[in-house]
Design a protein around this motif. Structure first.
Motif, PDB file in Angstrom:
ATOM      1  N   ILE A 258     -33.441 -14.081  50.139  1.00 29.32           N
ATOM      2  CA  ILE A 258     -33.471 -12.664  49.797  1.00 29.32           C
ATOM      3  C   ILE A 258     -32.128 -12.304  49.171  1.00 29.32           C
ATOM      4  CG2 ILE A 258     -33.519 -10.331  50.724  1.00 29.32           C
ATOM      5  CD1 ILE A 258     -35.431 -11.342  52.848  1.00 29.32           C
ATOM      6  N   CYS A 259     -32.175 -11.565  48.090  1.00 30.39           N
ATOM      7  CA  CYS A 259     -30.967 -11.113  47.401  1.00 30.39           C
ATOM      8  C   CYS A 259     -30.946  -9.593  47.465  1.00 30.39           C
ATOM      9  CB  CYS A 259     -30.984 -11.610  45.956  1.00 30.39           C
ATOM     10  SG  CYS A 259     -29.459 -11.290  45.086  1.00 30.39           S
ATOM     11  N   TRP A 260     -29.917  -9.026  48.102  1.00 30.84           N
ATOM     12  CA  TRP A 260     -29.838  -7.583  48.243  1.00 30.84           C
ATOM     13  C   TRP A 260     -29.615  -6.931  46.888  1.00 30.84           C
ATOM     14  CZ3 TRP A 260     -31.680  -6.474  52.703  1.00 30.84           C
ATOM     15  CH2 TRP A 260     -31.481  -7.336  53.765  1.00 30.84           C
ATOM     16  N   VAL A 261     -30.034  -5.707  46.756  1.00 24.53           N
ATOM     17  CA  VAL A 261     -29.958  -4.986  45.483  1.00 24.53           C
ATOM     18  C   VAL A 261     -28.519  -4.902  44.982  1.00 24.53           C
ATOM     19  CG1 VAL A 261     -30.351  -2.765  44.359  1.00 24.53           C
ATOM     20  CG2 VAL A 261     -32.040  -3.656  45.958  1.00 24.53           C
ATOM     21  N   THR A 262     -27.566  -4.602  45.864  1.00 29.17           N
ATOM     22  CA  THR A 262     -26.178  -4.475  45.430  1.00 29.17           C
ATOM     23  C   THR A 262     -25.629  -5.806  44.944  1.00 29.17           C
ATOM     24  OG1 THR A 262     -25.412  -4.821  47.690  1.00 29.17           O
ATOM     25  CG2 THR A 262     -25.644  -2.550  46.952  1.00 29.17           C
ATOM     26  N   ASP A 263     -26.157  -6.903  45.447  1.00 29.54           N
ATOM     27  CA  ASP A 263     -25.688  -8.222  45.036  1.00 29.54           C
ATOM     28  C   ASP A 263     -26.251  -8.626  43.686  1.00 29.54           C
ATOM     29  OD1 ASP A 263     -25.899  -9.409  48.416  1.00 29.54           O
ATOM     30  OD2 ASP A 263     -24.203  -8.568  47.350  1.00 29.54           O
ATOM     31  N   ARG A 264     -27.275  -7.954  43.211  1.00 26.18           N
ATOM     32  CA  ARG A 264     -27.860  -8.294  41.916  1.00 26.18           C
ATOM     33  C   ARG A 264     -27.086  -7.652  40.763  1.00 26.18           C
ATOM     34  NH1 ARG A 264     -34.170  -7.613  43.453  1.00 26.18           N
ATOM     35  NH2 ARG A 264     -34.354  -9.550  44.617  1.00 26.18           N
TER      36      ARG A 264
ATOM     37  N   LEU B 113     -23.329 -14.570  47.113  1.00 21.32           N
ATOM     38  CA  LEU B 113     -24.115 -15.044  48.257  1.00 21.32           C
ATOM     39  C   LEU B 113     -23.920 -16.544  48.443  1.00 21.32           C
ATOM     40  CD1 LEU B 113     -27.437 -13.116  47.581  1.00 21.32           C
ATOM     41  CD2 LEU B 113     -25.677 -12.567  49.265  1.00 21.32           C
ATOM     42  N   ALA B 114     -23.987 -16.994  49.687  1.00 27.60           N
ATOM     43  CA  ALA B 114     -23.845 -18.421  49.978  1.00 27.60           C
ATOM     44  C   ALA B 114     -24.960 -19.226  49.323  1.00 27.60           C
ATOM     45  CB  ALA B 114     -23.843 -18.651  51.491  1.00 27.60           C
ATOM     46  N   SER B 115     -26.127 -18.610  49.175  1.00 32.31           N
ATOM     47  CA  SER B 115     -27.257 -19.307  48.559  1.00 32.31           C
ATOM     48  C   SER B 115     -27.061 -19.512  47.064  1.00 32.31           C
ATOM     49  CB  SER B 115     -28.542 -18.509  48.794  1.00 32.31           C
ATOM     50  OG  SER B 115     -28.467 -17.264  48.112  1.00 32.31           O
ATOM     51  N   GLY B 116     -26.168 -18.737  46.452  1.00 32.78           N
ATOM     52  CA  GLY B 116     -25.937 -18.838  45.024  1.00 32.78           C
ATOM     53  C   GLY B 116     -26.940 -18.068  44.193  1.00 32.78           C
ATOM     54  N   GLN B 117     -27.812 -17.295  44.832  1.00 33.63           N
ATOM     55  CA  GLN B 117     -28.854 -16.564  44.107  1.00 33.63           C
ATOM     56  C   GLN B 117     -28.296 -15.524  43.142  1.00 33.63           C
ATOM     57  OE1 GLN B 117     -31.248 -14.946  47.254  1.00 33.63           O
ATOM     58  NE2 GLN B 117     -32.789 -16.548  47.046  1.00 33.63           N
ATOM     59  N   ASN B 118     -27.106 -15.029  43.414  1.00 29.29           N
ATOM     60  CA  ASN B 118     -26.569 -13.975  42.553  1.00 29.29           C
ATOM     61  C   ASN B 118     -25.358 -14.447  41.748  1.00 29.29           C
ATOM     62  OD1 ASN B 118     -24.686 -14.125  44.598  1.00 29.29           O
ATOM     63  ND2 ASN B 118     -24.444 -11.925  44.787  1.00 29.29           N
ATOM     64  N   HIS B 119     -25.185 -15.749  41.605  1.00 31.87           N
ATOM     65  CA  HIS B 119     -24.002 -16.222  40.884  1.00 31.87           C
ATOM     66  C   HIS B 119     -24.086 -15.877  39.401  1.00 31.87           C
ATOM     67  CE1 HIS B 119     -25.442 -19.746  38.632  1.00 31.87           C
ATOM     68  NE2 HIS B 119     -26.233 -20.001  39.657  1.00 31.87           N
ATOM     69  N   VAL B 120     -22.910 -15.617  38.831  1.00 32.69           N
ATOM     70  CA  VAL B 120     -22.834 -15.243  37.417  1.00 32.69           C
ATOM     71  C   VAL B 120     -21.987 -16.246  36.633  1.00 32.69           C
ATOM     72  CG1 VAL B 120     -23.223 -12.776  37.785  1.00 32.69           C
ATOM     73  CG2 VAL B 120     -20.902 -13.681  37.917  1.00 32.69           C
ATOM     74  N   ILE B 121     -21.460 -17.259  37.315  1.00 33.65           N
ATOM     75  CA  ILE B 121     -20.609 -18.261  36.682  1.00 33.65           C
ATOM     76  C   ILE B 121     -21.306 -19.613  36.765  1.00 33.65           C
ATOM     77  CG2 ILE B 121     -18.354 -19.407  36.780  1.00 33.65           C
ATOM     78  CD1 ILE B 121     -17.298 -16.839  38.116  1.00 33.65           C
ATOM     79  N   GLU B 122     -21.438 -20.266  35.644  1.00 35.53           N
ATOM     80  CA  GLU B 122     -22.145 -21.554  35.591  1.00 35.53           C
ATOM     81  C   GLU B 122     -21.266 -22.721  36.040  1.00 35.53           C
ATOM     82  OE1 GLU B 122     -25.377 -21.870  35.156  1.00 35.53           O
ATOM     83  OE2 GLU B 122     -25.456 -19.690  34.954  1.00 35.53           O
ATOM     84  N   ASN B 123     -19.999 -22.727  35.674  1.00 33.26           N
ATOM     85  CA  ASN B 123     -19.101 -23.829  36.004  1.00 33.26           C
ATOM     86  C   ASN B 123     -18.862 -23.852  37.519  1.00 33.26           C
ATOM     87  OD1 ASN B 123     -16.715 -25.333  36.589  1.00 33.26           O
ATOM     88  ND2 ASN B 123     -16.068 -25.131  34.460  1.00 33.26           N
ATOM     89  N   PRO B 124     -19.235 -24.938  38.226  1.00 35.88           N
ATOM     90  CA  PRO B 124     -19.125 -24.964  39.686  1.00 35.88           C
ATOM     91  C   PRO B 124     -17.686 -24.840  40.202  1.00 35.88           C
ATOM     92  CG  PRO B 124     -20.198 -26.963  38.867  1.00 35.88           C
ATOM     93  CD  PRO B 124     -19.854 -26.139  37.693  1.00 35.88           C
ATOM     94  N   ALA B 125     -16.716 -25.405  39.502  1.00 42.63           N
ATOM     95  CA  ALA B 125     -15.325 -25.327  39.959  1.00 42.63           C
ATOM     96  C   ALA B 125     -14.800 -23.890  39.855  1.00 42.63           C
ATOM     97  CB  ALA B 125     -14.453 -26.271  39.148  1.00 42.63           C
ATOM     98  N   VAL B 126     -15.080 -23.233  38.742  1.00 40.36           N
ATOM     99  CA  VAL B 126     -14.644 -21.846  38.554  1.00 40.36           C
ATOM    100  C   VAL B 126     -15.397 -20.936  39.518  1.00 40.36           C
ATOM    101  CG1 VAL B 126     -14.491 -19.935  36.907  1.00 40.36           C
ATOM    102  CG2 VAL B 126     -14.023 -22.261  36.153  1.00 40.36           C
ATOM    103  N   ARG B 127     -16.682 -21.216  39.750  1.00 44.14           N
ATOM    104  CA  ARG B 127     -17.484 -20.422  40.689  1.00 44.14           C
ATOM    105  C   ARG B 127     -16.910 -20.519  42.091  1.00 44.14           C
ATOM    106  NH1 ARG B 127     -22.883 -22.727  41.559  1.00 44.14           N
ATOM    107  NH2 ARG B 127     -22.783 -22.886  39.324  1.00 44.14           N
ATOM    108  N   LEU B 128     -16.447 -21.703  42.495  1.00 43.65           N
ATOM    109  CA  LEU B 128     -15.847 -21.883  43.813  1.00 43.65           C
ATOM    110  C   LEU B 128     -14.565 -21.050  43.943  1.00 43.65           C
ATOM    111  CD1 LEU B 128     -15.787 -23.356  46.555  1.00 43.65           C
ATOM    112  CD2 LEU B 128     -14.437 -25.141  45.423  1.00 43.65           C
TER     113      LEU B 128
END
Length: 114
Positions: free
Chosen positions: A1-7, A46-61
């Motif tokens: 589940i992805c909360w609205v504010t996280d989207r 989110l820990a699940s990564g459902q709302n991530h906006v960065i593709e590069n895993p190192a930069v995302r971390l």
């Protein structure tokens, strides 16, 4: 589940406050007044990564760690600002002696510790 504010990603056309940026390197460490008084929740990944906006895993971390650590540090400040100040009732001052000229006349000494 992805909360609205996280989207809603950070920054963009309608930022939450003046320190809401898509790039974590643009975020000031010290919160701004507008950020502290904002009633909108911060964008957090989110820990699940459902709302991530960065593709590069190192930069995302790096982005994730920065935002989460900063939010942890600022949570106490934000919550203490939003709490209403409650006056103390039935409080006593203990162990204080006021010595010197006073409005109580020439005696000058008044013990408040009782």
């Amino acid at each position: 589940i992805c909360w609205v504010t996280d989207r809603v990603p950070p920054g963009g056309e309608n930022p939450r406050h003046d320190n809401d940026h898509a790039n974590y390197r643009d975020i000031k460490l010290v919160p701004t007044l507008q950020e502290l008084s904002s009633e909108k929740d911060s964008w957090l990944p989110l820990a699940s990564g459902q709302n991530h906006v960065i593709e590069n895993p190192a930069v995302r971390l790096l982005d994730t760690n920065f935002r989460l650590l900063r939010e942890d540090a600022l949570f106490a400040i934000k919550s203490s600002i939003s709490e209403q100040v409650r006056p103390w009732r039935n409080a006593r001052v203990v162990g204080v002696n006021c010595v010197g000229p006073s409005r109580f006349g020439s005696k000058g000494k008044k013990n408040i510790s009782s």
